[in-house]
Design an enzyme around this catalytic site. Structure first.
Site, PDB file in Angstrom:
ATOM      1  N   HIS A 117      23.415  60.386 -18.724  1.00 36.18           N
ATOM      2  CA  HIS A 117      22.001  60.808 -18.742  1.00 36.18           C
ATOM      3  C   HIS A 117      21.859  62.196 -18.135  1.00 36.18           C
ATOM      4  CE1 HIS A 117      17.591  59.305 -18.212  1.00 36.18           C
ATOM      5  NE2 HIS A 117      17.616  60.623 -18.368  1.00 36.18           N
TER       6      HIS A 117
ATOM      7  N   PHE B  94      20.269  69.114 -20.870  1.00 36.45           N
ATOM      8  CA  PHE B  94      20.834  70.462 -20.904  1.00 36.45           C
ATOM      9  C   PHE B  94      19.854  71.481 -21.492  1.00 36.45           C
ATOM     10  CE2 PHE B  94      25.647  69.237 -20.866  1.00 36.45           C
ATOM     11  CZ  PHE B  94      25.548  68.973 -19.510  1.00 36.45           C
ATOM     12  N   ARG B  95      18.684  71.015 -21.951  1.00 36.84           N
ATOM     13  CA  ARG B  95      17.569  71.882 -22.379  1.00 36.84           C
ATOM     14  C   ARG B  95      17.895  72.761 -23.588  1.00 36.84           C
ATOM     15  NH1 ARG B  95      14.354  68.609 -19.636  1.00 36.84           N
ATOM     16  NH2 ARG B  95      14.191  69.020 -17.401  1.00 36.84           N
TER      17      ARG B  95
ATOM     18  N   ASP C 292      13.754  59.507 -24.127  1.00 42.19           N
ATOM     19  CA  ASP C 292      13.647  59.723 -22.685  1.00 42.19           C
ATOM     20  C   ASP C 292      12.755  60.913 -22.356  1.00 42.19           C
ATOM     21  OD1 ASP C 292      14.682  59.066 -19.908  1.00 42.19           O
ATOM     22  OD2 ASP C 292      15.133  61.201 -20.049  1.00 42.19           O
TER      23      ASP C 292
ATOM     24  N   ASP D 192      20.678  61.939 -14.345  1.00 43.08           N
ATOM     25  CA  ASP D 192      19.385  62.404 -14.883  1.00 43.08           C
ATOM     26  C   ASP D 192      19.157  63.859 -14.492  1.00 43.08           C
ATOM     27  OD1 ASP D 192      16.966  62.504 -16.194  1.00 43.08           O
ATOM     28  OD2 ASP D 192      15.902  61.170 -14.812  1.00 43.08           O
TER      29      ASP D 192
ATOM     30  N   HIS E  18      14.816  72.802 -14.041  1.00 45.70           N
ATOM     31  CA  HIS E  18      13.528  73.453 -14.305  1.00 45.70           C
ATOM     32  C   HIS E  18      13.530  74.852 -13.697  1.00 45.70           C
ATOM     33  CE1 HIS E  18      11.268  70.220 -16.165  1.00 45.70           C
ATOM     34  NE2 HIS E  18      11.653  69.383 -15.228  1.00 45.70           N
TER      35      HIS E  18
ATOM     36  N   PHE F 232       8.170  67.314 -13.467  1.00 50.05           N
ATOM     37  CA  PHE F 232       9.001  66.232 -12.967  1.00 50.05           C
ATOM     38  C   PHE F 232      10.469  66.574 -13.210  1.00 50.05           C
ATOM     39  CE2 PHE F 232       5.000  64.079 -14.057  1.00 50.05           C
ATOM     40  CZ  PHE F 232       4.777  63.296 -12.927  1.00 50.05           C
ATOM     41  N   GLY F 233      11.333  66.317 -12.227  1.00 50.92           N
ATOM     42  CA  GLY F 233      12.760  66.480 -12.488  1.00 50.92           C
ATOM     43  C   GLY F 233      13.517  67.114 -11.341  1.00 50.92           C
TER      44      GLY F 233
END
Length: 431
Positions: free
Chosen positions: A62, A65-66, A154, A307, A311, A325-326
């Site tokens: 999970h 990698f954007r 997700d 996960d 960002h 979130f993240g």
């Protein structure tokens, strides 16, 4: 290329012992004692692993990698570099990219980028629904043929039970599975953290545990109906674990994962409004953290996954309500997992099981997850006593959104080997 790893503590899921590992090409040739005398190692790269732990390369089920679409946060190249710096040699990026990974062309492109980079094996997770919009399911057969290994929306839940049922039925036909982001959005009430005493003290809108638990229950019932395999992502609630335990006892085909941040932190870490502790599902109460740690010890939880969610600073350096979130996770996996070992929550063998052997089993990767003869030479060498500051000199991600950034940590991947090649060495420590 030949590599001889000497004098290390070799840790598999079922045993640990001091010894050597001899690698030739991309495979492990031998594991045992005094291998330098048994093999011609004069042309081999010698790595002395004295006082270090030698584990199978981690398999992270999970990550984000954007890429494509948000490459300013991370991309497949920077994500791969971050992965190997954390001992991860196989990673599964989620589908919430732009465009969404909802077709075979994007799946193939992601794999091609990773192969060109040459640092990790990348197995994309395809979207369940087209555009992550919750409607019709994607062409799963085409995406599996292109290299997708599982399916998830997700970041968003699949709200329709009928759509989730169809996804479980189709993935079952293809020998694949569904990864569920369990969230009943109708229970969220625009929440930004766990609903409880701390959210009340901070004056922030909260999200109750039930928003996760409702969907965990639904998706396991759908797995019961279809016989499909449901994998519950980032479990954060004590009661979710109770339901998963019952489902496993009843023979439902369910597996689950937890993240290092959920077994390491609680909602009390948000008392100073640090947006780097803002994540979904949110950090919950100490009772939930303790339940997760107990479930890790008992074997109820199948996998530790990071996960990893990079960002840009602009996404986090805002008011708490507006922050994304993240949290980053790849390069802090080792110190946080080793803290579990130090706290006698799990053994080193179980750490190997949760980070390598079980993910390999779930993904049907027969040549990964173990340090044994003829297995792929994916290996991480860990220095459990190394103390260092996790800062810009070590960080391989384009982003810095970790509450541990700038903090002193203990334990790190000092060498990572992928398919018989050294792809990471800790700066100024090895080599």
């Amino acid at each position: 290329m030949k590599i001889l790893i000497k004098n290390g503590l070799i840790v598999n899921s079922d045993a640990k012992f001091k010894g050597d590992v001899f690698i030739s090409g991309d495979k492990i040739v031998a594991v045992g004692e005094n291998l330098e005398a048994k093999f011609d190692a004069k042309d081999a790269k010698i790595i002395d692993a004295k006082d270090k732990i030698v584990m199978p390369g981690f398999i992270d089920m999970h990550v984000h990698f954007r890429d494509p679409g948000f490459e300013y946060k991370d991309d497949i190249v920077s994500g791969s570099k971050t992965a190997v710096a954390g001992g991860v040699t196989t990673a599964m990026p989620m589908a919430n990219t732009n465009p969404v990974n909802d077709n075979a062309a994007i799946t193939r492109d992601m794999i091609a980028k990773a192969k060109s980079c040459g640092l990790i094996d990348l197995f994309p997770i395809g979207a369940i629904t087209k555009g992550l919009k919750g409607g019709g399911i994607t062409e799963m057969g085409d995406m599996i043929e292109a290299g997708a290994v599982a399916f998830s929306d997700d970041g968003l839940p699949v709200c329709s039970s009928d759509v989730m049922r169809a996804a479980l039925e189709y993935t079952k036909q293809f020998g694949s599975f569904v990864i569920s982001h369990c969230e009943d959005c109708s229970c969220c009430r625009s929440g930004v953290m766990h609903e409880g005493k701390v959210s009340a003290l901070l004056g922030l809108k909260g999200m109750p545990r039930e928003k996760e638990e409702i969907m965990v229950g639904r998706d396991m019932l759908l797995a019961k109906l279809t016989g499909g395999h449901i994998h519950i992502a980032h479990v954060s609630s004590e009661y979710s674990l109770k339901m998963i335990k019952r489902a496993k006892e009843d023979g439902i085909n369910v597996t689950c994962e937890v993240t290092p941040h959920h077994f390491s932190f609680t909602d009390e870490n948000l008392m100073d409004y640090n947006t780097n502790f803002k994540m979904s599902p949110p950090l919950r109460e100490n009772s939930d953290k303790l339940a997760i740690r107990k479930a890790l010890a008992s074997g109820l939880i199948d996998v530790i996954a990071t996960d990893h969610a990079p960002h840009h600073i602009d996404d986090k350096f805002v008011e708490f309500d507006k922050a994304a979130f993240g949290i980053l996770g790849l390069q802090t996996l080792v110190p946080l997992a080793l803290k579990l070992v130090e706290d006698n929550v799990i053994s080193l063998e179980r750490m190997s099981l949760l980070t390598s052997k079980n993910p390999a089993k779930i993904l049907n990767l027969s040549d990964k997850g173990q340090i044994s003869k003829d297995f792929l030479a994916d290996i991480v060498i860990i220095d459990p006593n190394l103390e260092y500051v996790y800062d810009e000199n070590l960080n391989q991600s384009k982003s810095t959104n970790s509450p541990l950034f700038g903090k002193k940590l203990k334990g790190a991947a000092v060498v990572t080997i992928k398919s018989g090649r050294v792809v990471w060495e800790f700066p100024n420590i090895v080599g």
